[in-house]
Design a protein around this motif. Sequence first.
Motif, PDB file in Angstrom:
ATOM      1  N   ILE A  64     -41.115 -16.995  65.861  1.00 40.82           N
ATOM      2  CA  ILE A  64     -40.706 -18.094  66.726  1.00 40.82           C
ATOM      3  C   ILE A  64     -41.752 -19.198  66.587  1.00 40.82           C
ATOM      4  O   ILE A  64     -42.939 -18.971  66.810  1.00 40.82           O
ATOM      5  N   GLU A  65     -41.295 -20.373  66.210  1.00 40.26           N
ATOM      6  CA  GLU A  65     -42.152 -21.548  66.082  1.00 40.26           C
ATOM      7  C   GLU A  65     -41.687 -22.595  67.078  1.00 40.26           C
ATOM      8  O   GLU A  65     -40.496 -22.914  67.134  1.00 40.26           O
ATOM      9  N   LEU A  66     -42.602 -23.114  67.869  1.00 43.71           N
ATOM     10  CA  LEU A  66     -42.299 -24.196  68.801  1.00 43.71           C
ATOM     11  C   LEU A  66     -42.944 -25.469  68.268  1.00 43.71           C
ATOM     12  O   LEU A  66     -44.136 -25.668  68.422  1.00 43.71           O
ATOM     13  N   ASP A  67     -42.160 -26.275  67.603  1.00 49.98           N
ATOM     14  CA  ASP A  67     -42.680 -27.491  66.994  1.00 49.98           C
ATOM     15  C   ASP A  67     -42.536 -28.658  67.963  1.00 49.98           C
ATOM     16  O   ASP A  67     -41.435 -29.064  68.298  1.00 49.98           O
ATOM     17  N   GLY A  68     -43.673 -29.177  68.391  1.00 51.90           N
ATOM     18  CA  GLY A  68     -43.690 -30.281  69.345  1.00 51.90           C
ATOM     19  C   GLY A  68     -43.828 -31.624  68.671  1.00 51.90           C
ATOM     20  O   GLY A  68     -43.488 -31.807  67.504  1.00 51.90           O
ATOM     21  N   ALA A  69     -44.371 -32.566  69.403  1.00 50.88           N
ATOM     22  CA  ALA A  69     -44.486 -33.951  68.951  1.00 50.88           C
ATOM     23  C   ALA A  69     -45.309 -34.096  67.667  1.00 50.88           C
ATOM     24  O   ALA A  69     -45.059 -34.997  66.867  1.00 50.88           O
ATOM     25  N   SER A  70     -46.259 -33.201  67.440  1.00 54.23           N
ATOM     26  CA  SER A  70     -47.085 -33.300  66.236  1.00 54.23           C
ATOM     27  C   SER A  70     -46.273 -33.076  64.960  1.00 54.23           C
ATOM     28  O   SER A  70     -46.743 -33.352  63.864  1.00 54.23           O
ATOM     29  N   HIS A  71     -45.051 -32.600  65.092  1.00 53.14           N
ATOM     30  CA  HIS A  71     -44.192 -32.350  63.935  1.00 53.14           C
ATOM     31  C   HIS A  71     -43.135 -33.440  63.760  1.00 53.14           C
ATOM     32  O   HIS A  71     -42.268 -33.317  62.907  1.00 53.14           O
ATOM     33  N   ASP A  72     -43.225 -34.506  64.557  1.00 53.01           N
ATOM     34  CA  ASP A  72     -42.208 -35.558  64.531  1.00 53.01           C
ATOM     35  C   ASP A  72     -42.529 -36.674  63.544  1.00 53.01           C
ATOM     36  O   ASP A  72     -42.520 -37.852  63.891  1.00 53.01           O
ATOM     37  N   ASN A  73     -42.808 -36.318  62.319  1.00 53.34           N
ATOM     38  CA  ASN A  73     -42.980 -37.342  61.296  1.00 53.34           C
ATOM     39  C   ASN A  73     -42.563 -36.766  59.949  1.00 53.34           C
ATOM     40  O   ASN A  73     -42.413 -35.558  59.792  1.00 53.34           O
ATOM     41  N   LEU A  75     -44.031 -36.349  56.978  1.00 49.94           N
ATOM     42  CA  LEU A  75     -44.911 -35.396  56.291  1.00 49.94           C
ATOM     43  C   LEU A  75     -44.887 -34.029  56.949  1.00 49.94           C
ATOM     44  O   LEU A  75     -44.827 -33.002  56.274  1.00 49.94           O
ATOM     45  N   SER A  76     -44.924 -33.999  58.263  1.00 46.80           N
ATOM     46  CA  SER A  76     -44.870 -32.727  58.977  1.00 46.80           C
ATOM     47  C   SER A  76     -43.534 -32.045  58.752  1.00 46.80           C
ATOM     48  O   SER A  76     -43.472 -30.824  58.600  1.00 46.80           O
ATOM     49  N   LYS A  79     -43.657 -30.353  55.391  1.00 47.78           N
ATOM     50  CA  LYS A  79     -44.515 -29.170  55.456  1.00 47.78           C
ATOM     51  C   LYS A  79     -43.831 -28.039  56.215  1.00 47.78           C
ATOM     52  O   LYS A  79     -43.961 -26.874  55.847  1.00 47.78           O
ATOM     53  N   ASP A  80     -43.105 -28.380  57.271  1.00 54.10           N
ATOM     54  CA  ASP A  80     -42.383 -27.368  58.050  1.00 54.10           C
ATOM     55  C   ASP A  80     -41.307 -26.694  57.207  1.00 54.10           C
ATOM     56  O   ASP A  80     -41.104 -25.482  57.296  1.00 54.10           O
ATOM     57  N   ILE A  81     -40.625 -27.465  56.378  1.00 55.85           N
ATOM     58  CA  ILE A  81     -39.595 -26.899  55.505  1.00 55.85           C
ATOM     59  C   ILE A  81     -40.214 -25.924  54.516  1.00 55.85           C
ATOM     60  O   ILE A  81     -39.711 -24.813  54.318  1.00 55.85           O
TER      61      ILE A  81
END
Length: 90
Positions: A64-73, A75-76, A79-81
């Motif tokens: 389970i990954e909780l991706d918050g605001a730091s993932h809202d761009n 490049l992130s 990287k998440d993909i």
Amino acid sequence: MKKIHNKPNLIEYRKKLRRRSTAAESTLWKTIKNKQIENLKFCRQHSIGNYIADFYCPEIRLIIELDGASHDNYLSEEKDIIRDRTLEEY
């Protein structure tokens, strides 16, 4: 067989992430810790390969990954993909 879970070189970083949990992580942890869901054990900040999953249940191999605001761009997002694909391969 190569060790991929909880690599020793990531221990300190995992501890740091636990101390600095987001509000969403803290809220979810209160719900899933101590086998409260279907008697399943979840681990916090569990490393798999070179990635650290927010939560991991080894019995059913669920991350389970909780991706918050730091993932809202852009490049992130890329990287998440890559992270998701790599973890799915494991």
